[in-house]
Scaffold this active site. Sequence first.
Site, PDB file in Angstrom:
ATOM      1  N   TYR A 177       0.826  -1.205   0.000  1.00 26.81           N
ATOM      2  CA  TYR A 177       0.000   0.000   0.000  1.00 26.81           C
ATOM      3  C   TYR A 177       0.857   1.251   0.000  1.00 26.81           C
ATOM      4  O   TYR A 177       2.078   1.182   0.191  1.00 26.81           O
ATOM      5  CB  TYR A 177      -0.961  -0.008   1.194  1.00 26.81           C
ATOM      6  CG  TYR A 177      -0.341   0.333   2.539  1.00 26.81           C
ATOM      7  CD1 TYR A 177       0.515  -0.549   3.184  1.00 26.81           C
ATOM      8  CD2 TYR A 177      -0.625   1.546   3.162  1.00 26.81           C
ATOM      9  CE1 TYR A 177       1.066  -0.239   4.424  1.00 26.81           C
ATOM     10  CE2 TYR A 177      -0.083   1.862   4.403  1.00 26.81           C
ATOM     11  CZ  TYR A 177       0.767   0.974   5.019  1.00 26.81           C
ATOM     12  OH  TYR A 177       1.321   1.297   6.228  1.00 26.81           O
ATOM     13  N   ARG A 231       8.369   4.080  -4.489  1.00 21.63           N
ATOM     14  CA  ARG A 231       8.425   3.086  -3.406  1.00 21.63           C
ATOM     15  C   ARG A 231       7.429   1.960  -3.669  1.00 21.63           C
ATOM     16  O   ARG A 231       7.700   0.789  -3.374  1.00 21.63           O
ATOM     17  CB  ARG A 231       8.156   3.733  -2.049  1.00 21.63           C
ATOM     18  CG  ARG A 231       8.334   2.741  -0.898  1.00 21.63           C
ATOM     19  CD  ARG A 231       8.243   3.386   0.450  1.00 21.63           C
ATOM     20  NE  ARG A 231       6.954   4.003   0.665  1.00 21.63           N
ATOM     21  CZ  ARG A 231       6.670   4.828   1.666  1.00 21.63           C
ATOM     22  NH1 ARG A 231       7.595   5.137   2.556  1.00 21.63           N
ATOM     23  NH2 ARG A 231       5.477   5.345   1.790  1.00 21.63           N
ATOM     24  N   ARG A 280      -7.757 -20.977  -1.525  1.00 23.89           N
ATOM     25  CA  ARG A 280      -6.681 -20.585  -0.631  1.00 23.89           C
ATOM     26  C   ARG A 280      -5.512 -21.545  -0.788  1.00 23.89           C
ATOM     27  O   ARG A 280      -5.691 -22.766  -0.713  1.00 23.89           O
ATOM     28  CB  ARG A 280      -7.178 -20.600   0.817  1.00 23.89           C
ATOM     29  CG  ARG A 280      -6.120 -20.196   1.835  1.00 23.89           C
ATOM     30  CD  ARG A 280      -6.725 -20.114   3.234  1.00 23.89           C
ATOM     31  NE  ARG A 280      -5.730 -19.702   4.223  1.00 23.89           N
ATOM     32  CZ  ARG A 280      -4.946 -20.537   4.908  1.00 23.89           C
ATOM     33  NH1 ARG A 280      -5.028 -21.840   4.714  1.00 23.89           N
ATOM     34  NH2 ARG A 280      -4.075 -20.073   5.784  1.00 23.89           N
ATOM     35  N   LYS A 290       6.446  -2.106   2.025  1.00 21.48           N
ATOM     36  CA  LYS A 290       5.256  -1.510   2.655  1.00 21.48           C
ATOM     37  C   LYS A 290       4.056  -2.436   2.476  1.00 21.48           C
ATOM     38  O   LYS A 290       3.184  -2.203   1.637  1.00 21.48           O
ATOM     39  CB  LYS A 290       4.997  -0.123   2.054  1.00 21.48           C
ATOM     40  CG  LYS A 290       4.093   0.748   2.921  1.00 21.48           C
ATOM     41  CD  LYS A 290       4.207   2.198   2.491  1.00 21.48           C
ATOM     42  CE  LYS A 290       3.160   3.083   3.133  1.00 21.48           C
ATOM     43  NZ  LYS A 290       3.228   3.156   4.587  1.00 21.48           N
ATOM     44  N   GLU A 324      11.530   2.524  14.665  1.00 19.70           N
ATOM     45  CA  GLU A 324      10.665   3.603  14.170  1.00 19.70           C
ATOM     46  C   GLU A 324       9.372   3.604  14.962  1.00 19.70           C
ATOM     47  O   GLU A 324       9.180   2.778  15.855  1.00 19.70           O
ATOM     48  CB  GLU A 324      10.403   3.419  12.668  1.00 19.70           C
ATOM     49  CG  GLU A 324       9.781   2.076  12.322  1.00 19.70           C
ATOM     50  CD  GLU A 324       9.729   1.783  10.817  1.00 19.70           C
ATOM     51  OE1 GLU A 324       9.665   2.719  10.015  1.00 19.70           O
ATOM     52  OE2 GLU A 324       9.718   0.589  10.483  1.00 19.70           O
ATOM     53  N   LEU A 381      10.884   1.205   7.453  1.00 22.09           N
ATOM     54  CA  LEU A 381      10.327   1.663   6.192  1.00 22.09           C
ATOM     55  C   LEU A 381      11.106   2.900   5.735  1.00 22.09           C
ATOM     56  O   LEU A 381      11.425   3.767   6.553  1.00 22.09           O
ATOM     57  CB  LEU A 381       8.842   2.026   6.351  1.00 22.09           C
ATOM     58  CG  LEU A 381       8.196   2.351   5.006  1.00 22.09           C
ATOM     59  CD1 LEU A 381       7.963   1.080   4.197  1.00 22.09           C
ATOM     60  CD2 LEU A 381       6.895   3.110   5.185  1.00 22.09           C
TER      61      LEU A 381
HETATM   62  N1  PMP Z   1       7.471   3.832   9.110  1.00 23.31           N
HETATM   63  C1  PMP Z   1       6.355   3.088   9.102  1.00 23.31           C
HETATM   64  C2  PMP Z   1       6.345   1.774   9.804  1.00 23.31           C
HETATM   65  C3  PMP Z   1       5.195   3.555   8.434  1.00 23.31           C
HETATM   66  O1  PMP Z   1       4.081   2.810   8.417  1.00 23.31           O
HETATM   67  C4  PMP Z   1       5.234   4.825   7.805  1.00 23.31           C
HETATM   68  C5  PMP Z   1       4.037   5.412   7.114  1.00 23.31           C
HETATM   69  N2  PMP Z   1       3.267   4.525   6.427  1.00 23.31           N
HETATM   70  C6  PMP Z   1       6.434   5.555   7.840  1.00 23.31           C
HETATM   71  C7  PMP Z   1       7.524   5.025   8.509  1.00 23.31           C
HETATM   72  C8  PMP Z   1       6.545   6.916   7.187  1.00 23.31           C
HETATM   73  O2  PMP Z   1       6.638   6.796   5.796  1.00 23.31           O
HETATM   74  P1  PMP Z   1       6.134   7.971   4.842  1.00 23.31           P
HETATM   75  O3  PMP Z   1       6.898   9.192   5.225  1.00 23.31           O
HETATM   76  O4  PMP Z   1       6.483   7.499   3.480  1.00 23.31           O
HETATM   77  O5  PMP Z   1       4.669   8.110   5.069  1.00 23.31           O
END
Ligand code: PMP
Length: 285
Positions: free
Chosen positions: A32, A51, A100, A149, A181, A205
Amino acid sequence: MRTVYLNGDYLPETEAKVSIFDRGFLMADGVYEVTSVLDGKLIDFDGHAKRLERSLNELEMRSPISMEELLDVHRELVRINEIDEGMIYLQITRGAPGDRDFAYPPEDTEPTIVLFTQNKPGLANSPAAKKGMKVISIADQRWGRRDIKTVQLLYPSMGKMMAKAAGCDDAWMVEDGAVTEGTSNNAYIVKGNTIITRQLSNDILHGITRAAVLRFAKEAQMKVEERPFTIAEAQEADEAFITSASTFVMPVVEIDGTMLGDGTPGPVAARLREIYLDESRKAAV
Ligand code: PMP
């Protein structure tokens, strides 16, 4: 009622239906992106599209749409739903093979693509940015490919609930003693004129907002150190903040019950938020 996009069609949200055999539903086999909208325009669209392509490649998943067409769909949804400030959610899954099975379905299985808008008037002028956030630390119990992601968001969701239960706004995840994070954002601390944030790897991410904010910070003569930091170091920092597409730059004023400085948002986070919003609006498409 919102108009949403499903596999080539623009539909009222109540009429958009996905199969119970969809691998996104059965296996979290999907990726996503979330792109924010300011002044009716898309922020950092190119970064999100790149991305997305990377996530798809890493999972050997086919895209049902070209990145040019994807931009058109984003713009069309913003137009139809009259979004001035808000977000667009996009999801692509490996489709619905009709049963499945752990093995990936045949190559000719059509991926599923869904986009919908979220109207958030006042997104850029959020009161939270003036107040700052409180975070707790929790163990990072996610899988090892956090650079992809995927829609596998149960642990981040649990983390958010742990934060709420503690009367806080979010959780910073910790692995081998260092912060990875936030549940849905990248984490930073500030010491003097230096911004410290974990370096890119499979552990986090690769935030699109992170890339932009670090670029702006360097342009504004701030020092950037990309390295791991501990909760103890963060509690002694001058400031802390997070970044994400939907929160931009958001100050953190408390970590595990310890106030940072005087417990109010710091000047570096405030300045970076302002620069990010200004520059992103200028570059928006
Ligand atoms: N880390 C994680 C785990 C996230 O889910 C997100 C946002 N989806 C981010 C960092 C920030 O990424 P972005 O700046 O691309 O929204």
